[in-house]
Design a protein around this motif. Sequence first.
Motif, PDB file in Angstrom:
ATOM      1  N   UNK A  34       0.793  -1.229   0.000  1.00 21.09           N
ATOM      2  CA  UNK A  34       0.000   0.000   0.000  1.00 21.09           C
ATOM      3  C   UNK A  34       0.823   1.275   0.000  1.00 21.09           C
ATOM      4  N   UNK A  35       2.170   1.190  -0.093  1.00 22.51           N
ATOM      5  CA  UNK A  35       2.998   2.387  -0.079  1.00 22.51           C
ATOM      6  C   UNK A  35       4.284   2.149  -0.852  1.00 22.51           C
ATOM      7  N   UNK A  36       4.994   3.234  -1.125  1.00 17.68           N
ATOM      8  CA  UNK A  36       6.321   3.131  -1.744  1.00 17.68           C
ATOM      9  C   UNK A  36       7.314   2.907  -0.609  1.00 17.68           C
ATOM     10  N   UNK A  37       7.652   1.660  -0.387  1.00 21.39           N
ATOM     11  CA  UNK A  37       8.384   1.220   0.804  1.00 21.39           C
ATOM     12  C   UNK A  37       9.878   1.129   0.516  1.00 21.39           C
ATOM     13  N   UNK A  38      10.678   1.739   1.394  1.00 18.53           N
ATOM     14  CA  UNK A  38      12.135   1.643   1.301  1.00 18.53           C
ATOM     15  C   UNK A  38      12.666   1.172   2.648  1.00 18.53           C
ATOM     16  N   UNK A  39      13.407   0.077   2.628  1.00 12.21           N
ATOM     17  CA  UNK A  39      14.032  -0.452   3.836  1.00 12.21           C
ATOM     18  C   UNK A  39      15.536  -0.262   3.750  1.00 12.21           C
ATOM     19  N   UNK A  40      16.160   0.058   4.861  1.00 10.34           N
ATOM     20  CA  UNK A  40      17.615   0.221   4.863  1.00 10.34           C
ATOM     21  C   UNK A  40      18.310  -1.085   4.486  1.00 10.34           C
ATOM     22  N   UNK A  41      17.660  -2.214   4.780  1.00 10.68           N
ATOM     23  CA  UNK A  41      18.257  -3.513   4.443  1.00 10.68           C
ATOM     24  C   UNK A  41      18.205  -3.807   2.948  1.00 10.68           C
ATOM     25  N   UNK A  42      17.147  -3.359   2.288  1.00  9.07           N
ATOM     26  CA  UNK A  42      16.980  -3.696   0.877  1.00  9.07           C
ATOM     27  C   UNK A  42      17.326  -2.570  -0.071  1.00  9.07           C
ATOM     28  N   UNK A  43      17.966  -1.519   0.424  1.00  8.06           N
ATOM     29  CA  UNK A  43      18.270  -0.365  -0.403  1.00  8.06           C
ATOM     30  C   UNK A  43      19.354  -0.674  -1.437  1.00  8.06           C
ATOM     31  N   UNK A  44      19.286   0.000  -2.597  1.00  7.23           N
ATOM     32  CA  UNK A  44      20.303  -0.154  -3.630  1.00  7.23           C
ATOM     33  C   UNK A  44      21.655   0.366  -3.146  1.00  7.23           C
ATOM     34  N   UNK A  45      21.630   1.410  -2.335  1.00  7.72           N
ATOM     35  CA  UNK A  45      22.852   1.953  -1.749  1.00  7.72           C
ATOM     36  C   UNK A  45      22.971   1.413  -0.331  1.00  7.72           C
ATOM     37  N   UNK A  46      23.936   0.541  -0.038  1.00  6.65           N
ATOM     38  CA  UNK A  46      24.022  -0.063   1.295  1.00  6.65           C
ATOM     39  C   UNK A  46      24.400   0.919   2.396  1.00  6.65           C
ATOM     40  N   UNK A  47      24.859   2.125   2.021  1.00  2.23           N
ATOM     41  CA  UNK A  47      25.282   3.110   3.013  1.00  2.23           C
ATOM     42  C   UNK A  47      24.162   4.087   3.361  1.00  2.23           C
ATOM     43  N   UNK A  48      23.442   4.571   2.353  1.00 10.85           N
ATOM     44  CA  UNK A  48      22.451   5.623   2.601  1.00 10.85           C
ATOM     45  C   UNK A  48      21.388   5.614   1.511  1.00 10.85           C
ATOM     46  N   UNK A  49      20.126   5.572   1.919  1.00  8.71           N
ATOM     47  CA  UNK A  49      19.003   5.713   0.977  1.00  8.71           C
ATOM     48  C   UNK A  49      18.607   7.182   0.937  1.00  8.71           C
ATOM     49  N   UNK A  50      18.338   7.686  -0.280  1.00  6.08           N
ATOM     50  CA  UNK A  50      18.021   9.110  -0.433  1.00  6.08           C
ATOM     51  C   UNK A  50      16.687   9.272  -1.135  1.00  6.08           C
ATOM     52  N   UNK A  51      15.792  10.030  -0.522  1.00  9.61           N
ATOM     53  CA  UNK A  51      14.460  10.306  -1.076  1.00  9.61           C
ATOM     54  C   UNK A  51      14.342  11.801  -1.342  1.00  9.61           C
ATOM     55  N   UNK A  52      13.900  12.164  -2.528  1.00 10.07           N
ATOM     56  CA  UNK A  52      13.717  13.568  -2.890  1.00 10.07           C
ATOM     57  C   UNK A  52      12.229  13.892  -2.965  1.00 10.07           C
ATOM     58  N   UNK A  53      11.806  14.907  -2.219  1.00 12.63           N
ATOM     59  CA  UNK A  53      10.417  15.371  -2.277  1.00 12.63           C
ATOM     60  C   UNK A  53      10.399  16.762  -2.898  1.00 12.63           C
ATOM     61  N   UNK A  54       9.820  16.888  -4.081  1.00  8.93           N
ATOM     62  CA  UNK A  54       9.672  18.187  -4.725  1.00  8.93           C
ATOM     63  C   UNK A  54       8.360  18.797  -4.260  1.00  8.93           C
ATOM     64  N   UNK A  55       8.418  19.987  -3.714  1.00 10.20           N
ATOM     65  CA  UNK A  55       7.238  20.589  -3.077  1.00 10.20           C
ATOM     66  C   UNK A  55       6.502  21.522  -4.028  1.00 10.20           C
TER      67      UNK A  55
END
Length: 435
Positions: free
Chosen positions: A414-435
Motif C-alpha cells: 500500500x505504499x512506496x516502501x524503502x528499507x535500509x536492508x533492501x536499499x540499492x545503496x548499502x550506506x544511505x538511501x536518499x528520497x527527494x520530495x519536490x514541493x
Amino acid sequence: MPAAPTSVTIRMYNVGFGDCFLLTFNYARAARHMLVDYGSTSAPKHVPQTGKNSDYMQRVAEDIKAVCQGKLDVLVATHRHRDHISGFSTDAGTGKIIASLNPRCVIQPWTEDPRAKTNALTATASVYTSGKPDSNKMTAHFLGSLQDMHGIAESIVRLAARPTLAGSQTLKQLRFLGEDNIKNTAAVRNLIEMGKRGTAYYVNAGMKLNVLPGVKCTVLGPPTLKQSDAIRRQRARDPDSFWQFRAFWGTQNFAMRTPLAAQRTRPSNSRTRSLPPSVRWFVSQSRQIHATQLLGLVRDLDSVMNNTSVILLLEVAGHKLLLPGDAQIENWAYALSEPKWTRVLQGVNLYKVGHHGSLNATPKPLWALFKNKGVRGKKGRLDTLCSTKAGKHGSVTSGTEVPRRTLVEELKKASSFVSSEGSKDPFCSKIELVL
C-alpha cells in the motif's frame, strides 16, 4: 530567504539496528538541515560485526558533517534508547563530530529535561503544569522510575553474561534489550551540552515549534502524565506497562542489585553435571524460568522507554512528514484521541516506520487514517521508510520479530516502501520530495 523550501531531501543512513535520518530543506538560496536520531546497536550486515561498529559510525558522522557543510540547524533525539542516541556519545568520538556542527536547536522528550531531575526530581513549569501538588509528585515518581529502569538494565546485562543462566536465544535477547536500555550517559550529557549552546526544547504532545522557516512542526507525543492520565480514564483496559511508576520499578531495581545468597551459591555447569539426572533437569528448568522472567521484565522496560519517544509532524508546502521515533500504542493513544490531529494525519505523505518495523509501533488506527495509501503507480502514493535489521529483536515463532513480516507486506502493498536492508545503496538511501 523565502518563506518555504522548494524541496526536501531525506537521507536514511543504514546504521543496522538503529535510526539515523538527515532531512535537508532546500530553499532558493540555501539549505537547512535536521538530524533525527543517530544510533545503532548492531552494524549493518555488510559491515564486520567487530570493533563495536565504531569505524562505520565514524563514516556516517563524517558524511553528515559534509552534507551539512559544518552546520546543523536542528537535532532531534527522539528518546534515550542506545539504538537512537549512541552516535551522540563522546566516548566513541562520533559525538564530538556532531557537537562540532553546533546545532541551533536540540529537541528531546520532556522526560529528558535536566531541570526536572534535580532537587528530588521536581517537575518544571515547561514540562508539566496543573496547579496541583500531587501532579508534581507523580511526575517526580515517573522520572525516578526511568532512572530505576536503567539500573535494572545494567543488572540484566551482567546476569546475561553468566553461562549458567539459560539457553543461547534467551541470552541474546536479554543482552540486546538490556544494553539498549542502559542510560548511555556520555550521549545524554553531550545532548544536554549541545542544547545549552543553542536552544533546548523538551517537548510534549501539543507543542508547536518554530525551528525552520516555512515548516510547521507539531509535537504529537509523548503526552505528559496529565494528558496520558486522561487517556487512561477513557480506556476500558490499559496495559500494565503504560506509564509505570516508581513503586514497581524501584522495588525491582533494589531486588536486582541485592546479592542474594541463592545467587552467590548458584551451581556451576561442572557441578550441575555431577548431579542426578532428575535434579539436573530441575536446575535447568529453574534457570530457564529465571531467564524468561528477566526477559519479560526487560521487554516491559523497553516498552516504557519507547513510549517516551518524540512524535513529530512536519508540514511544508502542503506535504506532511511523520517522524514517530519508536512510539508505541500507549504513546499514540493521546494523539489519536484528538480529532484535529487525526484529520491532519489523514494526509501524511511520508511516514518513518516506527520502531524499525515492529507491529506495535504502527497501530492499526494510525495506519487506517492514511489516505495516500494505494497501489503502485498511484499519484501521490504514501512513502514509507524503515531503518531496520532483521534477526535482532523479537522472534518469528511468537510473532514479535522486527521487522514484522505481516507489517512489511502491508507496507509494500500500500505504499512506496524503502528499507535500509533492501536499499540499492548499502550506506544511505536518499528520497527527494519536490514541493
